[in-house]
Design a protein around this motif. Structure first.
Motif, PDB file in Angstrom:
ATOM      1  N   VAL A 184     -46.089   9.751 -10.088  1.00 28.07           N
ATOM      2  CA  VAL A 184     -46.354   8.385 -10.553  1.00 28.07           C
ATOM      3  C   VAL A 184     -47.133   7.608  -9.493  1.00 28.07           C
ATOM      4  CG1 VAL A 184     -45.278   6.182 -11.145  1.00 28.07           C
ATOM      5  CG2 VAL A 184     -44.392   8.311 -12.114  1.00 28.07           C
ATOM      6  N   GLY A 185     -46.769   7.789  -8.228  1.00 29.53           N
ATOM      7  CA  GLY A 185     -47.457   7.103  -7.150  1.00 29.53           C
ATOM      8  C   GLY A 185     -48.913   7.510  -7.015  1.00 29.53           C
ATOM      9  N   ARG A 186     -49.238   8.718  -7.447  1.00 30.35           N
ATOM     10  CA  ARG A 186     -50.605   9.208  -7.318  1.00 30.35           C
ATOM     11  C   ARG A 186     -51.480   8.871  -8.533  1.00 30.35           C
ATOM     12  NH1 ARG A 186     -51.694  13.766  -3.707  1.00 30.35           N
ATOM     13  NH2 ARG A 186     -49.976  13.945  -2.230  1.00 30.35           N
ATOM     14  N   LEU A 187     -50.877   8.415  -9.617  1.00 28.46           N
ATOM     15  CA  LEU A 187     -51.623   8.195 -10.860  1.00 28.46           C
ATOM     16  C   LEU A 187     -52.895   7.361 -10.683  1.00 28.46           C
ATOM     17  CD1 LEU A 187     -48.859   7.745 -13.587  1.00 28.46           C
ATOM     18  CD2 LEU A 187     -50.712   9.428 -13.583  1.00 28.46           C
ATOM     19  N   PRO A 188     -52.857   6.247  -9.943  1.00 27.50           N
ATOM     20  CA  PRO A 188     -54.080   5.429  -9.833  1.00 27.50           C
ATOM     21  C   PRO A 188     -55.251   6.156  -9.177  1.00 27.50           C
ATOM     22  CG  PRO A 188     -52.147   4.183  -9.137  1.00 27.50           C
ATOM     23  CD  PRO A 188     -51.713   5.618  -9.253  1.00 27.50           C
ATOM     24  N   ASP A 189     -54.964   7.165  -8.381  1.00 29.51           N
ATOM     25  CA  ASP A 189     -56.026   7.864  -7.641  1.00 29.51           C
ATOM     26  C   ASP A 189     -56.544   9.099  -8.366  1.00 29.51           C
ATOM     27  OD1 ASP A 189     -55.658   6.058  -5.500  1.00 29.51           O
ATOM     28  OD2 ASP A 189     -53.985   7.269  -4.753  1.00 29.51           O
ATOM     29  N   ARG A 248     -54.643  12.955 -14.789  1.00 28.50           N
ATOM     30  CA  ARG A 248     -53.661  12.006 -15.318  1.00 28.50           C
ATOM     31  C   ARG A 248     -53.036  12.524 -16.611  1.00 28.50           C
ATOM     32  NH1 ARG A 248     -57.449   7.978 -13.802  1.00 28.50           N
ATOM     33  NH2 ARG A 248     -58.095   7.697 -15.966  1.00 28.50           N
ATOM     34  N   TRP A 249     -53.840  13.186 -17.418  1.00 27.74           N
ATOM     35  CA  TRP A 249     -53.326  13.747 -18.682  1.00 27.74           C
ATOM     36  C   TRP A 249     -52.214  14.753 -18.394  1.00 27.74           C
ATOM     37  CZ3 TRP A 249     -52.598  18.350 -21.128  1.00 27.74           C
ATOM     38  CH2 TRP A 249     -52.372  18.309 -22.508  1.00 27.74           C
ATOM     39  N   HIS A 250     -52.444  15.642 -17.433  1.00 29.78           N
ATOM     40  CA  HIS A 250     -51.429  16.647 -17.097  1.00 29.78           C
ATOM     41  C   HIS A 250     -50.186  15.994 -16.512  1.00 29.78           C
ATOM     42  CE1 HIS A 250     -53.574  20.293 -18.032  1.00 29.78           C
ATOM     43  NE2 HIS A 250     -54.622  19.909 -17.338  1.00 29.78           N
ATOM     44  N   LEU A 298     -54.136  18.006  -7.049  1.00 28.13           N
ATOM     45  CA  LEU A 298     -54.418  17.088  -8.149  1.00 28.13           C
ATOM     46  C   LEU A 298     -55.611  16.189  -7.854  1.00 28.13           C
ATOM     47  CD1 LEU A 298     -50.901  15.851  -9.332  1.00 28.13           C
ATOM     48  CD2 LEU A 298     -52.543  17.201 -10.662  1.00 28.13           C
ATOM     49  N   THR A 299     -55.890  15.953  -6.578  1.00 24.20           N
ATOM     50  CA  THR A 299     -57.001  15.081  -6.192  1.00 24.20           C
ATOM     51  C   THR A 299     -58.234  15.878  -5.766  1.00 24.20           C
ATOM     52  OG1 THR A 299     -56.126  14.924  -3.934  1.00 24.20           O
ATOM     53  CG2 THR A 299     -55.450  13.221  -5.498  1.00 24.20           C
ATOM     54  N   SER A 300     -58.229  17.167  -6.025  1.00 20.39           N
ATOM     55  CA  SER A 300     -59.377  18.006  -5.654  1.00 20.39           C
ATOM     56  C   SER A 300     -60.634  17.561  -6.402  1.00 20.39           C
ATOM     57  CB  SER A 300     -59.082  19.468  -5.985  1.00 20.39           C
ATOM     58  OG  SER A 300     -60.249  20.264  -5.843  1.00 20.39           O
ATOM     59  N   LEU A 326     -44.463  14.211 -17.079  1.00 21.41           N
ATOM     60  CA  LEU A 326     -43.473  13.142 -17.103  1.00 21.41           C
ATOM     61  C   LEU A 326     -42.781  13.034 -18.455  1.00 21.41           C
ATOM     62  CD1 LEU A 326     -45.456  10.416 -15.122  1.00 21.41           C
ATOM     63  CD2 LEU A 326     -43.518  11.780 -14.300  1.00 21.41           C
ATOM     64  N   VAL A 327     -43.509  13.323 -19.525  1.00 22.37           N
ATOM     65  CA  VAL A 327     -42.917  13.285 -20.866  1.00 22.37           C
ATOM     66  C   VAL A 327     -41.753  14.259 -20.972  1.00 22.37           C
ATOM     67  CG1 VAL A 327     -43.343  13.930 -23.283  1.00 22.37           C
ATOM     68  CG2 VAL A 327     -44.924  12.398 -22.100  1.00 22.37           C
ATOM     69  N   LYS A 328     -41.873  15.392 -20.282  1.00 24.55           N
ATOM     70  CA  LYS A 328     -40.802  16.402 -20.326  1.00 24.55           C
ATOM     71  C   LYS A 328     -39.491  15.889 -19.738  1.00 24.55           C
ATOM     72  CE  LYS A 328     -41.561  20.640 -19.251  1.00 24.55           C
ATOM     73  NZ  LYS A 328     -41.976  21.828 -18.485  1.00 24.55           N
ATOM     74  N   LEU A 329     -39.572  14.834 -18.923  1.00 27.63           N
ATOM     75  CA  LEU A 329     -38.356  14.278 -18.317  1.00 27.63           C
ATOM     76  C   LEU A 329     -37.530  13.479 -19.317  1.00 27.63           C
ATOM     77  CD1 LEU A 329     -39.743  13.045 -14.886  1.00 27.63           C
ATOM     78  CD2 LEU A 329     -38.315  15.046 -15.294  1.00 27.63           C
ATOM     79  N   GLY A 330     -38.151  13.091 -20.424  1.00 29.59           N
ATOM     80  CA  GLY A 330     -37.421  12.339 -21.448  1.00 29.59           C
ATOM     81  C   GLY A 330     -36.974  10.980 -20.937  1.00 29.59           C
TER      82      GLY A 330
END
Length: 203
Positions: free
Chosen positions: A172-177, A183-185, A143-145, A190-194
């Motif tokens: 969630v912990g990686r979102l800021p980086d 982030r969109w993906h 994700l950070t590639s 996360l939306v799928k978790l409801g």
């Protein structure tokens, strides 16, 4: 002697089915019987060679049979990746990657990295999602590639996956980086978790 010969694949061009010693292979017990007749290691080179056949059904069947052999077919990964890079995106190859499993993860991410965007990246993401939980650490790292294709593939694979709570927390912990596309993906995943996402995402 190996029973899967070039004649087998020649026959398939006209019959649209794979016939070996009079037995049609298409799943179920007939397939299992064939795989018991020969050592798996001897079948792999024959099936790998068939991946270069000029006919789509032959290549797809070879991929499917390599999948039935599972991790022992790891040596076929290079030719399988080559088919994907040529945008030959057969279901049989998907099955082979999924059954080969762990060894296919990094080659698929590298394939997506080279492709950059488009159907090859989407295909790699679909396969990685189906490989499942053992791909998750690699996907989180990718994700950070710096490479768009790799990021997109990793994010799309996670979005297609059924996330466990610890994986969701790691995302969630990686979102800021993360860059915006990643982030969109992650958001889609996360939306799928409801409702479960409310206990994971900080206020």
């Amino acid at each position: 002697a190996v029973i899967l010969t070039s004649l087998t694949f020649d026959a398939m061009r006209t019959q649209q089915s794979l016939v070996v010693n009079g037995i049609t292979i298409g799943g179920g017990s007939s397939t299992e019987n064939i795989l018991r007749l020969e050592p798996a290691a001897e079948l792999v080179p024959v099936l790998t060679a068939a991946l270069a056949d000029s006919e789509d059904p032959v290549r797809d069947a070879a991929g499917y049979l390599l999948g039935l052999l599972g991790p022992v077919a790891e040596s076929a990964l290079g030719p399988l990746i080559d088919r994907v890079e040529r945008r030959d995106l057969g279901a049989g190859y998907l099955y082979a990657f999924r059954r080969i499993g762990h060894a296919a993860i990094e080659p698929l991410l590298a394939c997506a990295r080279r492709a950059g965007s488009g159907p090859v990246v989407e295909y790699c993401a679909m396969v990685l999602a189906q490989i499942g939980e053992e791909a998750t650490p690699f996907l989180l790292e990718s994700l950070t590639s710096a490479e768009l294709g790799e990021r997109h593939c990793a994010g799309a694979a996670l979005a297609k996956s059924s996330l466990k709570e610890d994986t969701a927390k790691a995302l969630v912990g990686r979102l800021p980086d993360l860059q915006e596309d990643a982030r969109w993906h992650v958001s889609a995943a996360l939306v799928k978790l409801g409702d479960k996402a409310t206990s994971i995402i900080p206020d």
